[in-house]
Design an enzyme around this catalytic site. Structure first.
Site, PDB file in Angstrom:
ATOM      1  CD1 TRP A 130      30.714  35.112  -8.261  1.00  0.00           C
ATOM      2  CD2 TRP A 130      32.297  36.673  -8.137  1.00  0.00           C
ATOM      3  NE1 TRP A 130      30.962  35.343  -6.924  1.00  0.00           N
ATOM      4  CE2 TRP A 130      31.930  36.300  -6.819  1.00  0.00           C
ATOM      5  CE3 TRP A 130      33.273  37.647  -8.310  1.00  0.00           C
ATOM      6  CZ2 TRP A 130      32.510  36.874  -5.699  1.00  0.00           C
ATOM      7  CZ3 TRP A 130      33.866  38.218  -7.185  1.00  0.00           C
ATOM      8  CH2 TRP A 130      33.477  37.833  -5.897  1.00  0.00           C
ATOM      9  CG  ASN A 131      37.034  34.671  -8.075  1.00  0.00           C
ATOM     10  OD1 ASN A 131      36.548  33.747  -8.728  1.00  0.00           O
ATOM     11  ND2 ASN A 131      38.045  34.480  -7.241  1.00  0.00           N
ATOM     12  CE  LYS A 154      24.725  27.619 -12.929  1.00  0.00           C
ATOM     13  NZ  LYS A 154      24.945  28.896 -12.192  1.00  0.00           N
ATOM     14  CB  ALA A 156      29.194  33.066 -11.513  1.00  0.00           C
ATOM     15  N   GLY A 206      34.376  27.144  -6.237  1.00  0.00           N
ATOM     16  CA  GLY A 206      33.311  27.882  -5.571  1.00  0.00           C
ATOM     17  C   GLY A 206      33.392  27.738  -4.068  1.00  0.00           C
ATOM     18  CD  GLU A 228      40.305  27.220  -5.863  1.00  0.00           C
ATOM     19  OE1 GLU A 228      39.684  27.515  -4.804  1.00  0.00           O
ATOM     20  OE2 GLU A 228      40.624  28.030  -6.724  1.00  0.00           O
ATOM     21  CG  LEU A 229      35.610  23.370  -2.627  1.00  0.00           C
ATOM     22  CD1 LEU A 229      34.999  22.333  -1.707  1.00  0.00           C
ATOM     23  CD2 LEU A 229      34.646  23.761  -3.727  1.00  0.00           C
ATOM     24  CB  CYS A 262      40.417  31.031  -4.255  1.00  0.00           C
ATOM     25  SG  CYS A 262      38.763  30.988  -4.966  1.00  0.00           S
TER      26      CYS A 262
END
Length: 456
Positions: A130-131, A154, A156, A206, A228-229, A262
């Site tokens: 969502w960011n 898909k 957020a 996420g 990408e976490l 992130c």
């Protein structure tokens, strides 16, 4: 099963919309539509694909105000920053339309009669955060579509309004219906989609937990993933740095998007001789930031996106203080409506503390002191994450040596961290694997096919 997901204004708590979760039958329809679109799109010419990207960039600019306002209302991003995100996406479309075809052209090899071509994989399932409701999606979708794939999003749950607007943007282009498709499902629905033979690969941005779970399912189905976490990015300031410029960069690097980035600077590792001066100037600069209504053009700090995220961040701050850190500024929820959290600075942080070990996804900065450049490097690399890092030094040779040894996917020397289609981004360690943007991002979701003629 929850029947709806909510879009809620984080500045007021007001419910903006309810979006019904899709049934298994509706998910099946979406998968069929995406696969049918791929059957058409993979045969499209490069000129047709470029045309769609240019149309998309035009649509983004035409709907700049709607997109910016929706982002701000749904996740609290200050309106000026939301507008910058929207225009960045339009520029992304233009850049790939101009430079992407060369990246996908057949490439010669060292064998005279052999070359390599880039073929699409199929329907790519993307699970997005969502960011950056537009940028996180389009920075992958644009290159995937250019390569001839189709994209199943898909998004957020709290930014479904932004997701719906994106679908409308694509509907106004000549992309085949379903080429960019949107699903609204729970975790079980995502699992069903991953297992489906019509899904060729999965992209995730996420949390570590979500990425690991999805990658495990995709691996069991023998499907490629790009992850990408997030990160706990170090921001190193050596004693010979331009302190004024470093502080300016530190403020932007930590507090842009209310710290919900992130690749944001999170762990500030400052060489001992200038630690006190850095803390003093950094604190003054953070105190000067304007927090308030994210729809106000003058606001720099808005609310956090969700109440549970604010609670989690507050718990991390309190745990770090119990562990012996010193509170310099903030350290509490802001009273009143909305998910506001006071801009916070923690000092005397050590590698054993919560604020150092975990990602702080909000307006909190942790300062640690290093004895010398080598110690700063050791502290920086003492992390489970490896997304990006920043180094400030007046000695480029030393900065370059640190950059060479930092265990991250990107290093910014004497400048702000950024993402740009001309260069790749991605991480190592628990920050994930694979790359987005540049030609590396284009090729991630391609079948690199070797064609060898007349082989005797």
């Amino acid at each position: 099963m929850t029947e709806h997901v909510l879009s809620r204004n984080p500045a007021t708590g007001e419910i903006l919309a309810r979006y019904p979760l899709q049934s298994p039958a509706e998910l099946e329809q979406a998968l069929t539509k995406s696969a049918s679109a791929f059957a058409l799109w993979q045969r499209s010419s490069m000129d047709d694909r470029v045309h769609v990207l240019r149309q998309l960039g035009e649509q983004i600019r035409l709907r700049e105000n709607d997109l910016s306002r929706t982002i701000t209302l749904e996740m609290g991003k200050p309106i000026a920053q939301a507008r910058a995100e929207v225009l960045k996406c339009a520029n992304l479309c233009d850049w790939y339309a101009e430079h992407g075809p060369a990246m996908l052209a057949d490439q010669p090899t060292q064998v005279a009669d052999a070359w390599q071509r880039f073929r699409p994989l199929g329907v790519i399932l993307a699970v997005m955060p969502w960011n950056f409701p537009l940028w996180q999606v389009l920075r992958g979708a644009v290159s995937m579509l250019l390569a001839g794939n189709t994209y199943l999003l898909k998004h957020a749950p709290n930014v479904m309004g932004s997701a719906t607007l994106m679908a409308e943007l694509f509907e106004a282009t000549d992309l085949p219906a379903g080429g960019f498709n949107l699903i609204n499902v729970d975790n079980d629905g995502v699992s069903v989609a991953i297992k489906d033979d019509r899904i060729a690969a999965v992209a995730v941005t996420g949390s570590v937990r979500a990425g690991a779970a999805i990658a495990a399912q995709a691996g069991a189905a023998l499907k490629k993933t790009v992850l990408e976490l997030g990160g706990s990015d170090p921001f190193i300031v050596l004693a010979d740095a331009d302190l004024d410029e470093a502080v300016k960069s530190a403020v932007i690097g930590r507090f842009q998007n209310t710290g919900q980035v992130c690749m944001a600077a999170k762990r500030f590792i400052v060489e001992a001789p200038i630690a006190e001066a850095f803390e003093k100037r950094f604190t003054a600069a953070v105190q000067a930031l304007t927090m308030g209504d994210p729809l106000d053009e003058k606001t720099f700090l808005g609310p956090m996106a969700r109440a549970d995220l604010r609670d989690e961040l507050d718990g991390q701050v309190k745990a770090t203080l119990r562990e012996g850190a010193r509170l310099v500024l903030g350290g509490e929820k802001v009273a009143g409506e909305g998910n506001y959290y006071a801009p916070t600075i923690l000092a005397d942080v050590t590698p054993a503390m919560t604020a150092f070990r975990e990602e702080l996804f909000g307006p909190v900065a942790a300062i640690a002191v290093a004895r010398d450049p080598q110690h700063a490097l050791e502290i920086a690399n003492d992390s489970d994450f490896g997304l990006s890092a920043t180094v400030w030094s007046g000695n480029e040779a030393i900065a370059d040596q640190l950059a060479l040894q930092l265990e991250v996917g990107a290093v910014f020397v004497n400048g702000n961290g950024a993402s740009d289609p001309r260069v790749t981004i991605g991480g190592v360690k628990k920050s994930g694997y694979g790359r987005e943007l540049s030609h590396f991002g284009v090729h991630e979701f391609c079948n690199v096919q070797t064609v060898w003629k007349n082989r005797r």
